[in-house]
Write an enzyme that holds these catalytic residues in place. Sequence first.
Site, short mmCIF file in Angstrom:
data_model
loop_
_atom_site.label_atom_id
_atom_site.label_comp_id
_atom_site.label_asym_id
_atom_site.label_seq_id
_atom_site.Cartn_x
_atom_site.Cartn_y
_atom_site.Cartn_z
N HIS A 147 -2.02 0.65 7.32
CA HIS A 147 -2.39 0.97 5.94
C HIS A 147 -1.94 2.38 5.58
CE1 HIS A 147 -4.24 0.05 2.25
NE2 HIS A 147 -5.38 0.68 2.41
N CYS A 173 0.81 -1.21 0.00
CA CYS A 173 0.00 0.00 0.00
C CYS A 173 0.85 1.26 0.00
CB CYS A 173 -0.96 0.01 1.18
SG CYS A 173 -0.15 -0.16 2.80
N ASN A 208 -7.86 4.91 -2.08
CA ASN A 208 -7.33 3.63 -1.61
C ASN A 208 -6.62 2.92 -2.76
OD1 ASN A 208 -6.82 1.62 0.23
ND2 ASN A 208 -8.88 0.75 0.22
#
Length: 436
Positions: free
Chosen positions: A362, A69, A383
Amino acid sequence: MKSITRKQLEKFHKAYHENPMNKVIENAIYNNGIDEVCLNHSIIEENQPIFNIELPKAKAYDQKQSGRCWCYATINMIKYNVAQNMNVKVEDLDLSVAYLTFFDRLEKSNNVYENVITSEKFDFEYLKEEKLLLYGEGGQFIYARELIKKYGLMPAVYMKDSISSSRSNKLNLLFQEKIKSDCKKIIELKKEKASMEKIRQEKEKMLEENYIFLSKILGEPISEFNLEYYDKDHKLIQCGKMTPLEFKERFLTINLDDYVSLYHLPRYNRTLYHKYIRKYHGNVIGHSKVEYVCVTPEELAKCAIKQLKDGCPVPFICPTAKYWYRKDWILDTRIFNYQQVLDFTPMTKADEFDFYDVNPNHVMTFVGVHVVNRKPIRWKVENSWGTIKDMKQYMVMNQSYFEECVLEVIIHKKYLSKKIKEAFNREPEVIEVDEW
């Protein structure tokens, strides 16, 4: 030491049944799950996806079943600049994360080897305590920054994701075992008082093995490619042979070294406007140690808004486990009435850190914000989970979540206050062991 007694259990049972609502709640949660029973519907209505500062829609990236991520968030930050310089639509630009994270793994293995080689101690308790053998797929903006500076960029068409880069658990386990096996050899050489020249020769052999190992699984990165593409005016652009570094030099015109890390870490051992640096973790040796200054949530927000107004996304780190409503893709600490329904006292942000209850797992990117009377109300978050099935590229983060859960933002130096700039100019305090 006292154990739980039968008499105590009988007392607990009686207390549970004295309140009839306990059984009602039990049945509701049993059949519907915790979140659906604790859901606060009014919060959903409050968090409408409306933003008065907002970047254009871009291509949706998908990290799939991997821990990359941090790299996707960095790509989501720089892609507007690259797309503008290539004269392509940002929603059509696809940059290779597989290329960057191939070298991230190789660099991290080198970092672990160097930790062991340069350490004065090498007993197992010390290695564990100092986390010298820590290898993982995760990372932060600074890792991606150093990879881009050293290895460049390329369009994804020249190095696409393999099955194992997008479903990386087995690769991580095997590669970690290989690295730790190598570290055992290094420790044995040190115990035998082998020369540093001999140890470094062994390390180079290990890195060669790692390159071959990774190439078998992820595909070997190409060193140059023939760049040609259609721009947004449907004109064929032919650039000829180009290396990833040449691509980066030509199309990435923002200086990534101008961006710094601001943290809000209300821990017992962290001080506001103080600079810290992590001792061991990183990927590219000598350049990727995480350095940051601690500030207030208000300053995090103020800097992020300035950067968004100038059209640049803002990567950030946060935990996502408790207050993320996946059906409507809302991040809000008020979305679930856990404390009221389950009857317990929530921890403060500082207590969560001091008792290791925070998992900042994250990295995503702010691409918009709604500001009323100079105060942020909600944030638009990009995202990296694609758009397949019920996945969404964008979600809404309420300011309540920002203040409670956002731990780091990546900000250009020009948006920092004088006080924060002064803190960055000081010598950092070295953090021996990572804080999470």
